[in-house]
Write a protein that holds these residues in place. Structure first.
Motif, PDB file in Angstrom:
ATOM      1  N   TYR A  41       0.830  -1.208   0.000  1.00 29.62           N
ATOM      2  CA  TYR A  41       0.000   0.000   0.000  1.00 29.62           C
ATOM      3  C   TYR A  41       0.869   1.265   0.000  1.00 29.62           C
ATOM      4  N   PHE A  42       2.003   1.173  -0.656  1.00 26.11           N
ATOM      5  CA  PHE A  42       2.947   2.299  -0.719  1.00 26.11           C
ATOM      6  C   PHE A  42       2.293   3.522  -1.384  1.00 26.11           C
ATOM      7  N   LYS A  43       1.578   3.288  -2.477  1.00 29.98           N
ATOM      8  CA  LYS A  43       0.915   4.378  -3.199  1.00 29.98           C
ATOM      9  C   LYS A  43      -0.145   5.041  -2.318  1.00 29.98           C
ATOM     10  N   ILE A 301      -3.456   3.041  11.367  1.00 31.61           N
ATOM     11  CA  ILE A 301      -2.805   2.443  10.199  1.00 31.61           C
ATOM     12  C   ILE A 301      -2.397   3.518   9.196  1.00 31.61           C
ATOM     13  N   GLN A 302      -3.195   4.567   9.083  1.00 28.76           N
ATOM     14  CA  GLN A 302      -2.832   5.668   8.190  1.00 28.76           C
ATOM     15  C   GLN A 302      -1.489   6.270   8.594  1.00 28.76           C
ATOM     16  N   ASP A 444      -6.047  -5.264   9.345  1.00 26.66           N
ATOM     17  CA  ASP A 444      -7.057  -6.052   8.612  1.00 26.66           C
ATOM     18  C   ASP A 444      -8.361  -5.270   8.491  1.00 26.66           C
ATOM     19  N   THR A 445      -8.765  -4.646   9.583  1.00 28.51           N
ATOM     20  CA  THR A 445     -10.010  -3.862   9.581  1.00 28.51           C
ATOM     21  C   THR A 445      -9.905  -2.675   8.624  1.00 28.51           C
ATOM     22  N   LEU A 450     -11.130   0.092   3.549  1.00 25.77           N
ATOM     23  CA  LEU A 450     -10.623   0.888   2.428  1.00 25.77           C
ATOM     24  C   LEU A 450     -11.133   0.346   1.093  1.00 25.77           C
ATOM     25  N   LYS A 451     -11.150  -0.974   0.970  1.00 25.69           N
ATOM     26  CA  LYS A 451     -11.631  -1.593  -0.261  1.00 25.69           C
ATOM     27  C   LYS A 451     -13.131  -1.390  -0.455  1.00 25.69           C
TER      28      LYS A 451
END
Length: 451
Positions: A41-43, A301-302, A444-445, A450-451
């Motif tokens: 998730y680098f981008k 996570i952000q 995971d959450t 995000l998806k």
């Protein structure tokens, strides 16, 4: 000072092995434990940093970009310019490979530690929201782990002193301006003392303004100084394009050359790379979570993804370019030159004789941004040990240490920081590894949402 240096030389080998086990061993565990999700998730991390997901109503003091800029301002500096030169001086070109390996592992460590900095934020004695290792140790593991947090903060009081930055910046000015030859009667010691006092005065104007002032200045300086440095280095690389592949081949081929390390064989070579990489991007040390813990976000996570960009910018890009210039120029073959002097020689050779002057200007920006940002770490450590009001007095200790560092020997300051960083790694990495399952649950959450 000689007694202190001799003590550090004696104990460093033992702390280095602990650091190697925790940072490399623990970091590798985290990389595979994350199933490489943060790297994939680098981008998305870049989009977060650019402000796409910013919410001004979220708790915190600074934006994602300001937090990253402040953390990078503290790391992009002498560790990338002088630290790489020291590594090559001690271990040869092959040591750069181990700097890369440690940096890639460090990205995973930064992801976990800075996610925890948001996940387990606490409040200081003034009721202000705070983040960092001392808070995720006590709030994440529990009050029983408070001795670990105290240990981290005590080591941090020494680890975040601006010794290396001040020392190498002073060496830069002395090498380029050569005041001892132009105005002999003042003497080299007095020149260094004068530089240290001037740096102390300049730094005091910023650090006494608090975090928002530091973040504002860092956000203004960091992009500019990195850009100027990259332009200079890229120009050197383009001019010497035919030597790029041979230089990279030399780095890879020498990475397992046991004769290039000063001592310790292959492990000695690896340790040199690990030490200089950790000094460059501070992965595992626990400094960056103190800045990232202040970010305006409710998504741990952000912030972990944003923090992951730090080692990539700091080490994979900036350190690599510095190393290539040193190798391209042949400056690393001048074995009598160590630290910033080697890098200055590389720039002087590569940029028509005035590259050292350009580097001095760039180093000034690097050094000042680091000096402005590092004090915040010490203030937070002392505030945790005492209270927020007393913690602010660390800035006075910090200012005085700048003057001292200007006249100290490079061996003393390098050994002091390496020792302190190794001690800081111990409680920080124990907490990060212990709390890693909490980050995985949140990860995971977040990615499902995000998806």
């Amino acid at each position: 000072m000689e007694i202190i240096n001799n003590f550090l030389i004696t104990v460093l080998p033992y702390t280095e092995w602990v650091m190697l086990f925790l940072v490399i061993g623990g970091g590798l565990f985290l990389v595979f434990y994350s199933k490489l999700l943060p790297y994939r998730y680098f981008k998305h991390a870049i989009a977060i940093t650019a402000g796409k997901y910013d919410n001004p109503n979220d708790p915190g003091e600074v934006s994602h970009l300001q937090a990253l800029s402040s953390a990078v301002a503290a790391t992009v500096g002498m560790g990338n310019i002088a630290g790489v030169a020291i590594a090559i001086y001690l271990g040869g070109p092959g040591v750069v490979f181990w700097i890369w390996v440690t940096a890639l592992i460090g990205m995973g460590i930064k992801f976990y530690s800075c996610s925890l900095a948001i996940m387990f934020r606490g409040k200081d004695s003034d009721g202000k929201l705070q983040g960092g290792p001392m808070y995720y140790i006590t709030n994440g593991i529990g009050k029983k782990a408070k001795p670990l947090a105290i240990f981290f903060c005590i080591a941090g009081l020494f680890g975040v002193l601006p010794a290396f930055t001040t020392n190498q910046f002073t060496q830069t000015i002395m090498r380029v301006v050569q005041p001892d030859e132009t105005i002999v009667f003042l003497g080299e010691f007095n020149w260094k003392l004068g530089i240290g006092i001037l740096l102390s005065i300049i730094t005091s104007f910023v650090i006494f303004g608090g975090l928002k002032k530091i973040a504002k200045v860092a956000t203004a300086i960091v992009p500019f100084m990195v850009m100027v440095y990259l332009i200079a280095v890229i120009y050197i690389v383009i001019v010497n394009a035919s030597e790029i592949l041979p230089s990279l081949k030399l780095i890879i081929s020498e990475s397992f050359n046991l004769k290039t390390a000063v001592s310790g064989g292959l492990w000695g070579l690896i340790i040199i790379g690990v030490r200089r990489s950790i000094f460059s991007n501070e992965a595992g040390v626990g400094n960056a979570p103190m800045y990232h813990g202040q970010s305006k976000t409710n998504e741990p996570i952000q912030e972990g993804l944003v923090a992951m960009l730090g080692p990539f910018i700091d080490t994979i890009i900036v350190c690599s370019l510095t190393a290539i210039v040193i190798i391209l120029s042949g400056a690393y073959l001048e074995t009598e030159n160590n630290g910033i002097i080697m890098t200055l020689m590389a720039f002087e050779k590569s940029l028509f004789g005035f590259g050292d002057i350009l580097l001095m200007v760039i180093v000034a920006a690097f050094a000042l941004s680091t000096l402005f940002t590092y004090s915040y770490y010490g203030t937070k450590c002392l505030s945790f040990l005492t209270n927020a009001k007393i913690g602010k007095y660390y800035n006075f200790i910090y200012i005085l240490s700048i003057t001292f560092s200007a006249v100290a020997s490079v061996d003393l300051v390098v050994n002091l920081i390496d020792f302190s960083f190794a001690l800081m790694c111990i409680p920080n990495m124990i907490a990060v590894l212990y709390l890693a399952p909490e980050v995985n649950k949140a990860m995971d959450t977040y990615f499902v949402k995000l998806k």
